[in-house]
Each structure stands twice: as C-alpha cells, then as structure tokens.
Design an enzyme around this catalytic site. Sequence first.
Site, PDB file in Angstrom:
ATOM      1  N   ASN A  30     -75.640  22.559  21.879  1.00  0.00           N
ATOM      2  CA  ASN A  30     -75.379  21.133  22.017  1.00  0.00           C
ATOM      3  C   ASN A  30     -73.923  20.816  22.356  1.00  0.00           C
ATOM      4  OD1 ASN A  30     -78.055  20.585  21.490  1.00  0.00           O
ATOM      5  ND2 ASN A  30     -77.732  20.379  19.286  1.00  0.00           N
ATOM      6  N   GLY A  81     -74.585  15.990  13.660  1.00  0.00           N
ATOM      7  CA  GLY A  81     -75.857  16.147  12.973  1.00  0.00           C
ATOM      8  C   GLY A  81     -76.628  17.400  13.326  1.00  0.00           C
ATOM      9  N   ASP A  82     -76.351  17.978  14.486  1.00  0.00           N
ATOM     10  CA  ASP A  82     -76.958  19.263  14.878  1.00  0.00           C
ATOM     11  C   ASP A  82     -75.934  20.018  15.720  1.00  0.00           C
ATOM     12  OD1 ASP A  82     -78.772  21.318  15.187  1.00  0.00           O
ATOM     13  OD2 ASP A  82     -79.874  20.348  16.821  1.00  0.00           O
ATOM     14  N   LEU A  83     -74.782  20.250  15.128  1.00  0.00           N
ATOM     15  CA  LEU A  83     -73.636  20.770  15.881  1.00  0.00           C
ATOM     16  C   LEU A  83     -73.724  22.286  16.015  1.00  0.00           C
ATOM     17  CD1 LEU A  83     -71.056  19.845  17.312  1.00  0.00           C
ATOM     18  CD2 LEU A  83     -69.811  20.367  15.208  1.00  0.00           C
ATOM     19  N   CYS A  84     -74.572  22.722  16.917  1.00  0.00           N
ATOM     20  CA  CYS A  84     -74.684  24.140  17.235  1.00  0.00           C
ATOM     21  C   CYS A  84     -74.283  24.337  18.697  1.00  0.00           C
ATOM     22  CB  CYS A  84     -76.091  24.661  16.964  1.00  0.00           C
ATOM     23  SG  CYS A  84     -77.396  23.656  17.663  1.00  0.00           S
TER      24      CYS A  84
END
EC number: 2.7.1.87
Length: 272
Positions: free
Chosen positions: A195, A189-192
Amino acid sequence: MSDHPGPGAVTPELFGVGGDWLAVTAGESGASVFRAADATRYAKCVPAADAAGLEAERDRIAWLSGQGVPGPRVLDWYAGDAGACLVTRAVPGVPADRVGADDLRTAWGAVADAVRRLHEVPVASCPFRRGLDSVVDAARDVVARGAVHPEFLPVEQRLVPPAELLARLTGELARRRDQEAADTVVCHGDLCLPNIVLHPETLEVSGFIDLGRLGAADRHADLALLLANARETWVDEERARFADAAFAERYGIAPDPERLRFYLHLDPLTWG
C-alpha cells in the site's frame, strides 16, 4: 473489457463507466478491482451489500487528498441497485513489496518521511476514527464468526484458538487505551508495503493506496504492520534490525516494542 472477472462480479460496465478495463483482483469481500488500459485510473466495484464500506473508503480518499499527503484522488462515484463503483486516479509507480532489498533500503528513508508526514496531519481535523475499542469490536465479530484467516497469523499462533488469542489481547486493553489517548495520530490503517507506491526510478514515495481503514489511532497500529511486513524483504534478522533502527531515527520516534507486538497480533483478527 480486455480481461474478465469471476462470474457474478460487479464490473465498471454495469455502471456505464467508459473505457477499457482490465480485471486486477477480486477480493474475498466481494470487491473487484480494475485498471484502465491506459493505467491512469482504477475502479473498485462492490455489490450493494458492501456499498457503505466503499463509500467510506471514497470519503477517506477525498479527505486525505486535501491534506498534502500523496495518494489517489476520487474521479467518479456510481451507486445503484447493482452495487457501487469508485473510480480513482492511479498513483504512478510500483508497490514497495515488489522491489528488492537493495531498492527498499534506498527508499527506506523516503518511506519513513512519508509515514511521518501522514502521522503529522492534524488529528483534530480528521473526521474518521479507528479507535482501539472499535478495532477490538471488529476482532470479536470476526472471531465469533469463525472467519479468522490462519495464514494471516504468525506461525507460532496458527494452532491456538482465535478466541484465546483475542483474550490475551483484551487483558491489555486498559493500558493500551491510555497509550492510544496520549499518542493518537492519523493512521493509514493497513500500512504494509503493497500500500506504499514508489517511483520506479527515484524510489521516492508516490503515494499511499487502499485507504479504507484510515482513521485516528495509536501510531503503533501503523508502525507494527510496516516494520513486520518489511521483514519479508530484508534478507536476515540483522538487516531487519538495522532497518528498524534506521526507520526510527528518520521517523523521529523510537517505537515501543510492546505496543508493536500488541497491534501486530490484533490486526490479523480483524480480517474476515
């Protein structure tokens, strides 16, 4: 406390959480993050108005930790009139955005493997949904409140009214819904890069962190963020394209460029 958060911040001390805690960040949402002095635990604290969101993050961490995917584990949970506090086991290592291009290139295969393992978790077993319609609803809310962060947008979009940016994307919804239905996986969902935590010596993936947006979605929602964010590390476009190709080969699927574009442009409209 060896360091001090901003005035009015919710802290572990309010909940009687033992230990010496160092303030790490204070998010614009009102969340404050603390690291234990021995670096083995993290505490995320929010005011009462945001407790439901933190509880949802707790549940996602607890679920994913039982799926064989490396990440934090829930150690304690506190909630009351002051707000809520989630204490998790720290994932040892260094965030992938803090390594240089050479080290990220070395780790890139391990990153692709870890993302593939996450996306291979049986989606039918996932109790959390992050479907396209719910994400677009979130974007509509952020845009309506005038809360879009211009610095999150691509440079070429920063002078375009957010409502116009969203309208461009909603015109594609029928096609994107069909694609999502055919290719839904468990997404971070916030795969940067911040993370994804790497072991500092082996450069293997120690785990994924910041799981508050985890849920079933089109895999391209994850891949768009990861590949775009990694471009901030690669030294030029040629190396970035080489890295994209290497990722696709290791991951096992060549991403659809149009779906990558769609999700990359949608994501900045959901933060605010």
